[in-house]
Design a protein around this motif. Structure first.
Motif, mmCIF file in Angstrom:
data_model
loop_
_atom_site.group_PDB
_atom_site.id
_atom_site.type_symbol
_atom_site.label_atom_id
_atom_site.label_comp_id
_atom_site.label_asym_id
_atom_site.label_seq_id
_atom_site.Cartn_x
_atom_site.Cartn_y
_atom_site.Cartn_z
ATOM 1 N N CYS A 82 56.928 73.873 78.453
ATOM 2 C CA CYS A 82 56.278 72.806 77.689
ATOM 3 C C CYS A 82 56.667 71.410 78.515
ATOM 4 O O CYS A 82 55.875 70.672 78.475
ATOM 5 N N ALA A 83 57.884 71.455 79.054
ATOM 6 C CA ALA A 83 58.234 70.345 79.817
ATOM 7 C C ALA A 83 57.440 70.290 81.294
ATOM 8 O O ALA A 83 57.053 69.102 81.750
ATOM 9 N N GLN A 84 56.997 71.496 81.726
ATOM 10 C CA GLN A 84 56.324 71.539 83.089
ATOM 11 C C GLN A 84 54.829 71.232 82.678
ATOM 12 O O GLN A 84 54.163 70.426 83.702
ATOM 13 N N ASP A 87 50.984 68.653 78.055
ATOM 14 C CA ASP A 87 49.493 68.622 77.191
ATOM 15 C C ASP A 87 48.583 69.662 77.357
ATOM 16 O O ASP A 87 47.651 69.910 77.095
ATOM 17 N N SER A 88 49.336 70.864 78.050
ATOM 18 C CA SER A 88 48.564 71.850 78.010
ATOM 19 C C SER A 88 48.477 72.849 76.610
ATOM 20 O O SER A 88 49.090 72.429 75.668
ATOM 21 N N VAL A 522 60.812 67.951 68.102
ATOM 22 C CA VAL A 522 61.121 67.190 69.039
ATOM 23 C C VAL A 522 62.080 67.571 70.260
ATOM 24 O O VAL A 522 63.081 68.250 69.735
ATOM 25 N N TYR A 523 62.089 67.384 71.409
ATOM 26 C CA TYR A 523 62.899 67.586 72.430
ATOM 27 C C TYR A 523 62.847 66.696 73.697
ATOM 28 O O TYR A 523 61.829 66.394 74.000
ATOM 29 N N ASP A 527 57.039 65.142 77.530
ATOM 30 C CA ASP A 527 56.161 63.935 77.207
ATOM 31 C C ASP A 527 55.540 64.276 75.894
ATOM 32 O O ASP A 527 55.020 65.489 75.398
ATOM 33 N N GLY A 528 55.209 63.330 74.838
ATOM 34 C CA GLY A 528 54.738 63.384 73.484
ATOM 35 C C GLY A 528 55.712 63.841 72.497
ATOM 36 O O GLY A 528 55.211 63.927 71.378
#
Length: 616
Positions: A82-84, A87-88, A522-523, A527-528
């Motif tokens: 998710c960090a990489q 938005d995927s 959340v983490y 982003d987002g």
């Protein structure tokens, strides 16, 4: 009917974001008991991390792999993906899946809670042993001890304080140890001829309560004292003490423990019960998970099942703060005279918008009896229509055959009270209460709790308690968990709890008051999904102000180890009271080198906050 969930933290939904701080895990306990054992212990002064010269070589890891086979796995966290690419499609699907606690349970690199502002964030271990039996656990314990590794244990992974999470560590993951077997006549090892056979259930350390209730209550028609949240791990709950909806009738989970199989720091698989390793047995009953050994199997008493369980769901809105203050007094008067007994459990909520919510359950009564008990309180409220408005429905009073209380019936599913694991091929008993979704992948802004002694309900003190609760509710909402406190409970429940390591304050408490705030999913660094640091810190301050009002009436309250403040000063006394000295002796006997470490666990004051450096 929403109280069918028995959710311990039902009002923790927060609309704001949750922060973390960059300096995670650098805190030290602000208090140490004067009676603490200050002798110098043997053992390593530090543990090794990846990149250190003494970190195990690949050949060493291969030797462990030869012992445990494919149970040894390298750990990765899905959050890295998710960090990489936040938005995927994969990232969006993962954050949606985080609502499902069974998905989280199956992720070796995640915990049920994602962190706590300014305290910790979930991070994966380097390696894990996905243990299938006690021998796998023993191999991992020996490897960690011999190689000076930081060791961490994860079962359900629900720990708010991150005790089942440690970066740069070796993880013992008990997820696969889920066998459940009911026995009609069980006697602990070594207790033959000394103990009467009783009905009991053997449970693997990786099981969760949904599966235990299905086996014991729905299928076998018995009652086992477990937790309200269906996806909480069995081993962790028992070792922390363990409250369920009906603890005033049946006591704590620790009080129902008959026997445990546990791997101690020397790698020995031991049986602990009243006759064999009795001090270790006592310590496991409420001394906190992860400090004394790795529990691999538990045997709990199965109680007779009442005919009925039921719930009361009411919401009463006061027209003004002054009216709300009076409503709190009315509720305390009614509770002390009618509900402080083994029939009743669960929660009363006090909200900042002057709403009092009743989310209680009952056992051994039918619907008509429960309604009759509540009628005087309802009549008193309804005599003041300008001050109070009752929000009720046909589901305000419900009852059900006790055997179906935890069953995922069609009605519960259609009305949205219960959710099922919707992954293809998921077992039918993978169920959870709908309100549990707010705790899945939750990050905490703050969490404080305190036992409220029953003498606060005496005629000459109830008004003072009402004043304190009202003043506290001006800062943050409160939950009175009336099942977490054994005052008014059955003699059997109280007697069993006396023989546990829990703070004796629980015996005289009528409730555990909880004041908390969190946000799901959340983490930091994604982003987002970034937490809002300022909002979280403001909410933590409000929680502190609320609890300060209660501490004026109870200056040194005890607290529950599983539901408490990460930053709690004086945690030794708050969690265990006078029992802490005895727990230290158990720790010294079975783990003299301090292999097992958790935040604010027995003996943790001897180590740095991350568990890597010895301080004495």
């Amino acid at each position: 009917m929403r109280t069918y969930s028995s959710i311990r933290r039902r009002l923790l939904k927060i609309a704001a974001a949750l922060p973390f701080a960059s300096g995670l895990g650098q805190l030290r306990p602000a208090f140490a008991l004067a009676a603490a054992d200050t002798s110098t212990a043997s053992g390593p002064k530090s543990r090794v991390r990846p990149g250190d010269p003494d970190w195990p070589s690949e050949a060493s890891w291969n030797r462990l792999r030869q012992q445990v086979g494919d149970a040894l796995i390298e750990v990765q966290s899905p959050l890295a993906t998710c960090a990489q690419a936040p938005d995927s499609l994969v990232s969006r699907q993962l954050f949606s899946a985080f609502q499902n606690p069974y998905f989280l349970r199956d992720q070796v690199g995640l915990t049920q809670s994602f962190g706590w502002v300014d305290a910790w964030a979930t991070k994966p271990s380097v390696y894990a042993v996905a243990a299938r039996n006690a021998n796998d656990v023993a191999a991992a314990v020996n490897f960690a001890r011999e190689n000076r590794l930081r060791l961490v244990v994860k079962g359900g992974g629900h720990s708010f304080q991150g005790t089942s999470n440690a970066p740069d560590s070796l993880l013992i993951w008990t997820r696969k140890m889920t066998d459940i077997a009911v026995h009609d006549a069980f006697v602990g090892a070594g207790c033959e001829g000394q103990a009467k056979p009783v009905r009991a259930v053997n449970i693997g350390a990786g099981a969760v309560w949904a599966h235990v209730y299905d086996a014991v209550t729905t299928r076998a028609g018995g009652y086992v004292q477990g937790g309200g949240c269906l996806t909480v791990g069995v081993a962790g709950l028992v070792q922390s003490g363990g409250f369920g909806s009906f603890s005033k009738a049946f006591g704590t989970a620790a009080g129902s423990l008959i026997e445990a199989e546990v791997v101690t720091a020397d790698g020995v698989v031991r049986v602990a019960n009243a006759c064999t390793n009795p001090e270790l047995f006592w310590g496991l009953k409420g001394g906190g998970g992860g400090s004394l050994g790795v529990v691999t199997r538990l045997t709990l008493r199965v109680h007779d099942l009442p005919e009925t369980f039921g719930a009361v769901n009411l919401s009463i809105r006061a027209a003004s703060p002054e009216a709300f203050h009076r409503l709190i007094g009315l509720m305390l008067d009614f509770y002390s005279k009618n509900l402080l007994n083994p029939h009743w459990g669960e929660e009363i909520h006090l909200r900042r918008d002057n709403v009092l919510e009743v989310r209680m359950v009952f056992q051994g009564l039918d619907r008509a009896q429960a309604k009759t008990i509540w009628q005087p309180f309802l009549d008193a409220v309804e005599r003041a229509p300008d001050d109070f408005k009752v929000d009720s429905s046909p589901l305000s009073f419900v009852a059900t055959p006790a055997r179906t209380f935890w069953a995922p019936t069609l009605v519960k599913r259609l009305l949205g009270f219960i959710q099922v694991d919707n992954r293809p091929g998921a077992p039918n008993d993978n169920v959870y209460w709908s309100d549990d979704r707010t705790d899945s992948a939750a990050c905490w802004h703050g969490f404080q709790s305190a036992w409220l002694p029953a003498d606060l309900l005496h005629d000459d003190r109830r008004q003072s308690l009402a004043d304190a609760l009202f003043a506290a509710s001006r800062h943050w909402r409160l939950e009175l968990h009336c099942n977490k406190g054994l005052a008014g409970g059955s003699e059997e429940a109280i007697a069993a709890a006396k023989d546990t390591a829990m703070n004796p304050a629980v015996l005289d408490a009528f409730a555990l008051v909880i004041c908390a705030a969190q946000e799901p999913r959340v983490y930091p660094g994604i982003d987002g999904h970034e937490p809002n640091v300022s909002v979280a810190r403001n909410q933590a301050r409000a929680i502190g102000l609320a609890m300060d009002e209660l501490r004026k009436r109870v200056p040194e309250p005890g607290s529950y180890v599983s539901e408490s403040d990460f930053f709690l000063p004086g945690w030794q006394r708050a969690y265990w009271g006078a029992n802490y000295t005895r727990l230290q002796a158990v720790k010294s006997q079975y783990d003299p080198e301090g292999l097992f470490f958790v935040h604010h666990g027995v003996g943790s004051e001897r180590w740095s906050s991350d568990g890597f450096t010895r301080l004495d």
